[in-house]
Scaffold this active site. Structure first.
Site, PDB file in Angstrom:
ATOM      1  N   GLN A   1       0.809  -1.223   0.000  1.00  0.00           N
ATOM      2  CA  GLN A   1       0.000   0.000   0.000  1.00  0.00           C
ATOM      3  C   GLN A   1       0.838   1.266   0.000  1.00  0.00           C
ATOM      4  O   GLN A   1       0.320   2.355  -0.297  1.00  0.00           O
ATOM      5  CB  GLN A   1      -0.928   0.010   1.210  1.00  0.00           C
TER       6      GLN A   1
ATOM      7  N   HIS B   1      -6.957  -0.970  10.899  1.00  0.00           N
ATOM      8  CA  HIS B   1      -6.255  -1.604   9.779  1.00  0.00           C
ATOM      9  C   HIS B   1      -7.109  -2.742   9.233  1.00  0.00           C
ATOM     10  O   HIS B   1      -7.683  -3.519  10.004  1.00  0.00           O
ATOM     11  CB  HIS B   1      -4.902  -2.140  10.258  1.00  0.00           C
TER      12      HIS B   1
ATOM     13  N   CYS C   1      -5.162   0.577   3.336  1.00  0.00           N
ATOM     14  CA  CYS C   1      -5.248  -0.859   3.586  1.00  0.00           C
ATOM     15  C   CYS C   1      -6.633  -1.414   3.275  1.00  0.00           C
ATOM     16  O   CYS C   1      -6.783  -2.538   2.799  1.00  0.00           O
ATOM     17  CB  CYS C   1      -4.881  -1.156   5.028  1.00  0.00           C
TER      18      CYS C   1
END
Length: 325
Positions: free
Chosen positions: A127, A273, A133
């Site tokens: 990324q 995340h 993400c």
């Protein structure tokens, strides 16, 4: 004059760090490995951070833990810097408290790994310096679901999601949720391939071309919040599944083994995340998830990690989802 400045910087930095020749030698080797170049002031700042991270890693690895830590591409960063660069800076509302996924009620296998079932999982991606993400979790899941349905595994566009999915409560490099990204793809009527809409790691203008759409979503399946058994059922009987969890400082330096933490929380409001569960298993009596990350194949276990299963570790069962194609 430059020499005087250099010596002053060395004298100022060394007492605070208690630097050894080995510390600085390891830092220089690490700089070469990861192609880092600093000016003199930045060099000593990063040397201090690197050395603090290195000693924390060494202390952890001397203890009795289920996972080990190691130096990696993030070792010259504080966790605060890392969070700002690679994790969500916008809080995400995992609102699917009651999902629409119904368990198969089947007897599940002891272990599952979609990487071994066929050509169903794309290579680990990177990324970069963008909190995107959620887009990689989304594409990873849709790539696998589409491959299972059609037999064709095609890398899909994260950049389209970064640029175009804001109306579905996503925020480009500042975060988003796979469930909301799947909804965008469903209502947008398609997602382009990575080849046609390549990743740039920054937000730009939306240039989606419907005629080049390569993957589609008919329905979004949300697993009820905290229903880790439902997550296990879906991974075992359906496909890889996107989920979000809370990353804390020790995860930044994860190397291998089953990750577990006493620092993180198991609530929806702390996740920062998004990743992809591609299977599960057990090691030395500890159940774990097999998870694909988006920090390149040089991080962790060739880009993957294991995290403890059955305890909603770090909120991993808070907001899990996958698409139907």
């Amino acid at each position: 004059m430059i020499t005087i400045i250099f010596l002053c910087a060395l004298l100022a930095a060394a007492p605070a760090l208690h630097l050894s020749e080995k510390d600085e030698s390891q830092f220089k080797s690490w700089m070469t490995q990861y192609n880092r170049v600093y000016n003199e002031e930045e060099y000593y700042k990063r040397l201090q951070i690197f050395t603090e991270n290195k000693r924390r890693i060494e202390k952890h690895n001397e203890g009795n833990h289920s996972f080990t830590m190691s130096l990696n591409q993030f070792s010259d960063m504080t966790f605060g810097e890392f969070k700002k660069t690679y994790l969500w800076s916008e809080p995400q509302n995992c609102s699917a408290t009651r999902g629409n996924y119904r368990s198969s009620n089947k007897l599940l296998p002891d272990s599952v790994d979609w990487r071994k079932k066929g050509n169903y999982v794309t290579d680990v991606k990177n990324q970069g310096n963008c909190g995107s993400c959620w887009t990689f979790s989304t594409t990873g899941c849709l790539e696998s679901v589409t491959a299972i349905a059609t037999g064709k595994l095609v890398p899909l566009s994260e950049q389209q999601l970064v640029d175009c999915a804001q109306d579905f409560n996503n925020h480009g490099c500042n975060g988003g949720l796979p469930s909301q990204a799947f909804e965008y793809i469903m209502y947008n009527k398609g997602l382009m391939t990575e080849a046609d809409y390549p990743y740039r790691a920054y937000e730009g203008s939306c240039v989606y071309q419907p005629e080049h759409a390569a993957a589609f979503v008919k329905e979004v399946m949300n697993i009820t919040a905290y229903d880790e058994a439902g997550l296990e059922d879906s991974v075992a009987t359906r496909n890889p599944v996107s989920f979000a969890f809370e990353v804390t400082s020790d995860f930044m330096s994860y190397d291998q083994g089953v990750y577990t933490s006493t620092e993180c929380h198991n609530t929806t409001d702390k996740v920062n995340h998004a990743v992809l569960a591609v299977g599960y298993g057990q090691e030395n009596g500890t159940s774990y998830w097999i998870v694909k990350n988006s920090w390149s194949s040089h991080w962790g276990m060739n880009g993957y990690f294991l995290i403890e299963r059955g305890k909603n570790m770090c909120g991993l069962a808070a907001c899990a989802s996958f698409p139907v194609v």
